[in-house]
Design a protein around this motif. Sequence first.
Motif, PDB file in Angstrom:
ATOM      1  N   LYS A   1       0.912  -1.195   0.005  1.00 22.21           N
ATOM      2  CA  LYS A   1       0.172   0.131  -0.040  1.00 22.21           C
ATOM      3  C   LYS A   1       0.885   1.293   0.134  1.00 22.21           C
ATOM      4  O   LYS A   1       0.367   2.187  -0.542  1.00 22.21           O
ATOM      5  CB  LYS A   1      -0.910  -0.129   1.460  1.00 22.21           C
TER       6      LYS A   1
ATOM      7  N   ASP B   1      10.519  -2.743   2.508  1.00 24.67           N
ATOM      8  CA  ASP B   1      10.011  -1.980   1.091  1.00 24.67           C
ATOM      9  C   ASP B   1      10.982  -0.797   0.904  1.00 24.67           C
ATOM     10  O   ASP B   1      11.599  -0.230   1.352  1.00 24.67           O
ATOM     11  CB  ASP B   1       8.505  -1.621   1.306  1.00 24.67           C
TER      12      ASP B   1
ATOM     13  N   ALA C   1      -1.644  -2.110  15.245  1.00 23.15           N
ATOM     14  CA  ALA C   1      -2.128  -2.425  16.569  1.00 23.15           C
ATOM     15  C   ALA C   1      -2.540  -4.035  16.607  1.00 23.15           C
ATOM     16  O   ALA C   1      -2.018  -4.630  17.566  1.00 23.15           O
ATOM     17  CB  ALA C   1      -3.504  -1.617  16.753  1.00 23.15           C
TER      18      ALA C   1
HETATM   19  P1  ADP Z   1      -3.445   1.414   7.889  1.00 22.79           P
HETATM   20  O1  ADP Z   1      -4.893   0.766   7.829  1.00 22.79           O
HETATM   21  O2  ADP Z   1      -3.769   3.265   7.829  1.00 22.79           O
HETATM   22  O3  ADP Z   1      -2.484   1.190   6.926  1.00 22.79           O
HETATM   23  P2  ADP Z   1      -1.675   0.531  10.037  1.00 22.79           P
HETATM   24  O4  ADP Z   1      -1.873   0.429  11.537  1.00 22.79           O
HETATM   25  O5  ADP Z   1      -1.394  -0.618   9.349  1.00 22.79           O
HETATM   26  O6  ADP Z   1      -2.858   1.206   9.471  1.00 22.79           O
HETATM   27  O7  ADP Z   1      -0.612   1.592   9.876  1.00 22.79           O
HETATM   28  C1  ADP Z   1      -0.480   2.836  10.507  1.00 22.79           C
HETATM   29  C2  ADP Z   1       0.095   3.876   9.716  1.00 22.79           C
HETATM   30  O8  ADP Z   1       1.532   3.527   9.598  1.00 22.79           O
HETATM   31  C3  ADP Z   1      -0.323   3.826   8.283  1.00 22.79           C
HETATM   32  O9  ADP Z   1      -1.435   4.677   8.371  1.00 22.79           O
HETATM   33  C4  ADP Z   1       0.914   4.573   7.526  1.00 22.79           C
HETATM   34  O10 ADP Z   1       0.982   5.961   7.692  1.00 22.79           O
HETATM   35  C5  ADP Z   1       2.168   4.060   8.359  1.00 22.79           C
HETATM   36  N1  ADP Z   1       2.723   2.825   7.731  1.00 22.79           N
HETATM   37  C6  ADP Z   1       2.351   1.549   8.078  1.00 22.79           C
HETATM   38  N2  ADP Z   1       3.242   0.639   7.121  1.00 22.79           N
HETATM   39  C7  ADP Z   1       3.973   1.363   6.657  1.00 22.79           C
HETATM   40  C8  ADP Z   1       4.988   1.230   5.425  1.00 22.79           C
HETATM   41  N3  ADP Z   1       5.295   0.125   5.143  1.00 22.79           N
HETATM   42  N4  ADP Z   1       5.536   2.261   4.895  1.00 22.79           N
HETATM   43  C9  ADP Z   1       5.071   3.551   5.127  1.00 22.79           C
HETATM   44  N5  ADP Z   1       4.007   3.907   6.275  1.00 22.79           N
HETATM   45  C10 ADP Z   1       3.554   2.835   6.801  1.00 22.79           C
END
Ligand code: ADP
Length: 266
Positions: free
Chosen positions: A163, A188, A224
């Motif tokens: 994503k 990534d 979480a």
């Molecule tokens: P979401 O459903 O928004 O992806 P997560 O709890 O999985 O929620 O992740 C929280 C936030 O951490 C994301 O909204 C994003 O801003 C950041 N994030 C998570 N994984 C990545 C990643 N691989 N690269 C960049 N930002 C990330």
Amino acid sequence: KDGIYLEIQTTLYDKNDHLIFVRDVTRLHLLEKMRKDFVANASHELKTPLTVIKGYLETLEMFKDSLPKSMQKGIVNMSEQSERMEQLIEDLLLLSRLESDDKREENQWHKVSNLVESIQNITTPMLSKQHFLSVDIPEEARLYGSYKELYSAFSNLIVNAIKYSPDGGSIYVTWESSDLNGVFSVKDTGLGIDPRHIPRLTERFFRVDKGRGSKTGGTGLGLAIVKHVLLHHDAKLQIRSQPGNGSTFSCHFPASRIRTDSIPDL
Ligand code: ADP
């Protein structure tokens, strides 16, 4: 009737004397239980009306072509938002289950490569032609735990890597083990994260960029969930990232949870 909860802290007062603090946290504990029950019940109750809405939407979609263009757009929008709401409810229910100690799945040995292979079935359609995904998991790597929970944690990390990686990005899924631990990593080359946000990433609903989150369809609950699953598996999450240079999320499992011999018991 539910017992008393005490928090006990000791601290060195003088050379030979200790101070012991005892705090009655029964009320805090009860409030926390009420919060958890409320979230679990509310999420469960939201499922039925959403199923009805989705049912009617499916019928509307069948007749979409005979409707005016503006209504067609509205139906597509409603479908996307109801999918999002469904994901949110599923994630909230999963978190509630992870937080409560009952109804836990029995722990078993699982092949890490099998787990990742089944996750790839759902992530492959998410990858664009320009994405590159590499999986390097030794066949003999095994983990002791709950298949469902480990699947949720690993899939959240892999889905996030996709994503938050624009087209042209690469994703590397690896497993490394030593006598001391086993490390599952998802690296990534995507957007990366500002270091000041890293300590808050595993909080519920925390998103670095709220706008970015809604466009990518996230619920803000993924990490979480990862945190809770790792807690159940005596594991720790390590996050390394540089804005613009990608991120690496690593799950460190203790030696007691891993096996790398090739005993054919699976
Ligand atoms: P979401 O459903 O928004 O992806 P997560 O709890 O999985 O929620 O992740 C929280 C936030 O951490 C994301 O909204 C994003 O801003 C950041 N994030 C998570 N994984 C990545 C990643 N691989 N690269 C960049 N930002 C990330």
